[in-house]
Design an enzyme around this catalytic site. Structure first.
Site, PDB file in Angstrom:
ATOM      1  N   HIS A  59       0.841  -1.214   0.000  1.00  0.00           N
ATOM      2  CA  HIS A  59       0.000   0.000   0.000  1.00  0.00           C
ATOM      3  C   HIS A  59       0.868   1.253   0.000  1.00  0.00           C
ATOM      4  O   HIS A  59       1.256   1.752   1.060  1.00  0.00           O
ATOM      5  CB  HIS A  59      -0.921  -0.016   1.225  1.00  0.00           C
ATOM      6  CG  HIS A  59      -1.928   1.082   1.236  1.00  0.00           C
ATOM      7  ND1 HIS A  59      -3.122   0.991   1.928  1.00  0.00           N
ATOM      8  CD2 HIS A  59      -1.952   2.306   0.638  1.00  0.00           C
ATOM      9  CE1 HIS A  59      -3.819   2.099   1.756  1.00  0.00           C
ATOM     10  NE2 HIS A  59      -3.117   2.923   0.995  1.00  0.00           N
ATOM     11  N   HIS A  61       1.596   5.176  -2.197  1.00  0.00           N
ATOM     12  CA  HIS A  61       1.181   6.178  -3.189  1.00  0.00           C
ATOM     13  C   HIS A  61       2.450   6.788  -3.767  1.00  0.00           C
ATOM     14  O   HIS A  61       3.066   7.648  -3.132  1.00  0.00           O
ATOM     15  CB  HIS A  61       0.323   7.257  -2.535  1.00  0.00           C
ATOM     16  CG  HIS A  61      -0.929   6.738  -1.886  1.00  0.00           C
ATOM     17  ND1 HIS A  61      -2.147   6.736  -2.525  1.00  0.00           N
ATOM     18  CD2 HIS A  61      -1.150   6.193  -0.661  1.00  0.00           C
ATOM     19  CE1 HIS A  61      -3.075   6.210  -1.715  1.00  0.00           C
ATOM     20  NE2 HIS A  61      -2.499   5.876  -0.578  1.00  0.00           N
ATOM     21  N   ASN A  93      -5.122   6.488  -6.873  1.00  0.00           N
ATOM     22  CA  ASN A  93      -5.697   7.844  -6.731  1.00  0.00           C
ATOM     23  C   ASN A  93      -4.719   8.915  -7.198  1.00  0.00           C
ATOM     24  O   ASN A  93      -4.356   9.827  -6.469  1.00  0.00           O
ATOM     25  CB  ASN A  93      -6.142   8.090  -5.282  1.00  0.00           C
ATOM     26  CG  ASN A  93      -5.010   8.021  -4.268  1.00  0.00           C
ATOM     27  OD1 ASN A  93      -3.970   7.414  -4.528  1.00  0.00           O
ATOM     28  ND2 ASN A  93      -5.200   8.648  -3.130  1.00  0.00           N
ATOM     29  N   HIS A 172     -10.651   0.827   0.897  1.00  0.00           N
ATOM     30  CA  HIS A 172     -10.583   1.870   1.924  1.00  0.00           C
ATOM     31  C   HIS A 172     -12.011   2.012   2.406  1.00  0.00           C
ATOM     32  O   HIS A 172     -12.887   2.419   1.645  1.00  0.00           O
ATOM     33  CB  HIS A 172     -10.068   3.187   1.331  1.00  0.00           C
ATOM     34  CG  HIS A 172     -10.082   4.329   2.310  1.00  0.00           C
ATOM     35  ND1 HIS A 172      -8.978   5.110   2.571  1.00  0.00           N
ATOM     36  CD2 HIS A 172     -11.071   4.837   3.090  1.00  0.00           C
ATOM     37  CE1 HIS A 172      -9.282   6.033   3.471  1.00  0.00           C
ATOM     38  NE2 HIS A 172     -10.555   5.890   3.797  1.00  0.00           N
ATOM     39  N   ASP A 283       1.200   2.711   3.857  1.00  0.00           N
ATOM     40  CA  ASP A 283       0.333   3.755   3.307  1.00  0.00           C
ATOM     41  C   ASP A 283       1.158   5.028   3.057  1.00  0.00           C
ATOM     42  O   ASP A 283       0.728   6.135   3.385  1.00  0.00           O
ATOM     43  CB  ASP A 283      -0.879   4.040   4.196  1.00  0.00           C
ATOM     44  CG  ASP A 283      -1.986   4.779   3.442  1.00  0.00           C
ATOM     45  OD1 ASP A 283      -1.811   5.091   2.246  1.00  0.00           O
ATOM     46  OD2 ASP A 283      -3.035   5.052   4.062  1.00  0.00           O
ATOM     47  N   HIS A 287       3.186  14.320   0.472  1.00  0.00           N
ATOM     48  CA  HIS A 287       2.581  15.593   0.039  1.00  0.00           C
ATOM     49  C   HIS A 287       3.652  16.662   0.147  1.00  0.00           C
ATOM     50  O   HIS A 287       4.649  16.479   0.857  1.00  0.00           O
ATOM     51  CB  HIS A 287       1.427  15.989   0.975  1.00  0.00           C
ATOM     52  CG  HIS A 287       0.274  15.040   0.964  1.00  0.00           C
ATOM     53  ND1 HIS A 287      -0.634  14.986  -0.069  1.00  0.00           N
ATOM     54  CD2 HIS A 287      -0.127  14.103   1.860  1.00  0.00           C
ATOM     55  CE1 HIS A 287      -1.541  14.059   0.195  1.00  0.00           C
ATOM     56  NE2 HIS A 287      -1.255  13.499   1.357  1.00  0.00           N
ATOM     57  N   PRO A 297      -4.160  14.711   3.778  1.00  0.00           N
ATOM     58  CA  PRO A 297      -3.986  13.600   4.722  1.00  0.00           C
ATOM     59  C   PRO A 297      -2.840  12.669   4.336  1.00  0.00           C
ATOM     60  O   PRO A 297      -2.636  12.386   3.165  1.00  0.00           O
ATOM     61  CB  PRO A 297      -5.322  12.848   4.625  1.00  0.00           C
ATOM     62  CG  PRO A 297      -5.789  13.096   3.227  1.00  0.00           C
ATOM     63  CD  PRO A 297      -5.253  14.451   2.807  1.00  0.00           C
ATOM     64  N   GLY A 298      -2.097  12.224   5.332  1.00  0.00           N
ATOM     65  CA  GLY A 298      -1.043  11.233   5.098  1.00  0.00           C
ATOM     66  C   GLY A 298       0.347  11.824   5.156  1.00  0.00           C
ATOM     67  O   GLY A 298       0.525  13.044   5.198  1.00  0.00           O
TER      68      GLY A 298
END
Ligand code: DOR
Ligand code: ZN
Ligand code: ZN
Length: 413
Positions: A59, A61, A93, A172, A283, A287, A297-298
């Site tokens: 998981h 991004h 995403n 999710h 996860d 950013h 978020p994250g």
């Protein structure tokens, strides 16, 4: 016959630790055994450290394309290799959103020239379910965000996708009905919007819609774990295992993540040590710092996950066996990667060598990720990755990367 590479150390092999070596030929594990029984090799990496099957983060991004300012395939996979991961699986995403076979293949094409580890991809909920067969040939699975669209909440359409997918379908889980997000970091307002119950209800909804096992991402509470039992695999993140709502208040907006941090994370950690959680995933959600201040978020996780988990091993909260299951063998099994997840003859020579006793402090300013912040910044850890070997090539040793843009491989089913 001479091997390409010989690695020695304390090998995690068939659930035990034994002192010995691994001879690698053509990117595969050729022989495992006592050093004296192994052939000579062109290159040797003799350590007295723990040699684990290559870690898999199912998981992450990696962003890239129109979100390259947050992270790109090169920086994200450098972070993976530095953090001891040999394989990562990228979420859909992105901008543009990955929801057609065409966009998925385009992404894979861009990634090919930039990645430095193994990378698989999930497709988002397909715009056209007729494309699922085509997507099955390229993606390791699908990712559904239950709150994102009416279709992604609809039991019938969830069932159709799960039925048609040949890979894992990850969810999710949050119920869709929601008010707008707060405009500043207010822990209580965010918890009131993204409740524990909304997560639990969405998981129950998904499980009652499907006939096959699915995968539930980032469970944040014991109730979420328990409802998955026997019906779905579930994953927890280091931050939901180690940080509380109180930590979120103390750290501030850097700790903003969805699902949000909850009370008493030690209850989730207990379930992990009891073997009720299948997967640990970072996860990794990079950013720009300005975006963080605007409540994106994250945060990045690829370079903190392994040190945090090794610290739990040292502190007696997690056995080495469970760490290997949750970070390698179980993800390999769930993703259908039959040649990964074990140190065994014939498998891919993907290895993560760790220094279990190295004491260090997490320093986010030194991340390879573009996102140089973390709620774990400044945290003391015991244990860190020492070397990352992918397909028999040493890509990281002692903190130094040996990578060329594009040296990684795209992983397909
Ligand atoms: O914290 C999060 N960040 N949660 C998500 O569901 C998305 C992720 C992201 O992509 O930034
Ligand atoms: Zn998510
Ligand atoms: Zn995510």
């Amino acid at each position: 016959m001479q091997a390409d590479l010989l690695v020695t150390g304390f090998l995690f092999h068939k659930g035990r630790v034994l002192e010995g070596g691994i001879a690698v030929v053509d990117g595969k594990i050729w022989k495992v055994g006592k050093e004296s029984t192994l052939p000579k090799a062109d290159q040797t990496l003799k350590t007295r450290k723990l040699v684990l099957p290559g870690l898999i983060d199912m998981h992450v991004h990696l962003r890239d394309m129109e979100l390259s300012h947050k992270e790109d395939y090169f920086t994200g996979t450098c972070a993976a290799v530095a953090g001891g991961f040999t394989t990562v699986v990228d979420m859909p995403n992105t901008v543009p959103y990955t929801d057609t076979a065409g966009k998925l293949k385009e992404k894979m094409e861009v990634a090919k020239g930039k990645i430095v580890c193994n990378v698989g991809f999930y497709c988002g909920f397909p715009r056209d379910l007729n494309e699922v067969d085509e997507i099955n040939r390229h993606a390791l699975g699908f990712k559904v965000y239950t709150y994102r669209s009416e279709e992604e909440w609809d039991p019938q359409s969830i069932a159709s996708l799960v039925e048609a997918s040949r890979g894992v379908v990850c969810f999710h889980c949050e119920t869709p009905a929601k008010k707008p997000e707060p405009s500043f970091f207010d822990v209580d307002a965010i918890s009131a919007l993204h409740t524990e119950n909304s997560e639990l209800e969405a998981i129950k909804h998904v499980l009652s819609s499907v006939k096959k096992s699915v995968h539930i991402c980032h469970v944040s509470t014991p109730a979420s774990v328990m409802v998955c039992s026997g019906r779905a695999t579930c994953e927890a993140t280091p931050h939901h295992l180690l940080l509380s709502k109180e930590d979120a208040r103390r750290i501030g907006v850097i700790a903003h993540v969805l699902p949000p941090l909850r009370n008493e994370p030690e209850r989730l950690l207990r379930l992990l040590s009891e073997g009720r959680i299948d997967v640990i995933a970072s996860d990794h959600a990079p950013h720009a710092l300005e975006e963080k201040e605007q409540l994106a978020p994250g945060f990045p996780g690829l370079e903190t996950t392994l040190p945090l988990m090794l610290t739990l091993v040292n502190d007696g909260f997690l056995s080495l066996r469970r760490l290997v299951s949750c970070l390698s063998s179980n993800p390999a099994r769930i993703l259908g990667l039959e040649n990964k997840g074990e140190v065994e003859e014939g498998k891919d020579a993907d290895l993560t060598i760790v220094d279990l006793k190295a004491e260090h402090v997490i320093d986010a300013s030194r991340f390879y990720s573009k996102a140089k912040f973390s709620p774990f910044d400044g945290r003391k850890c015991v244990g860190k990755p020492y070397a990352t070997i992918i397909g028999g090539e040493v890509r990281m040793e002692n903190g130094e990367l040996f990578v060329k843009k594009g040296c990684g491989s795209v992983v397909t089913p």
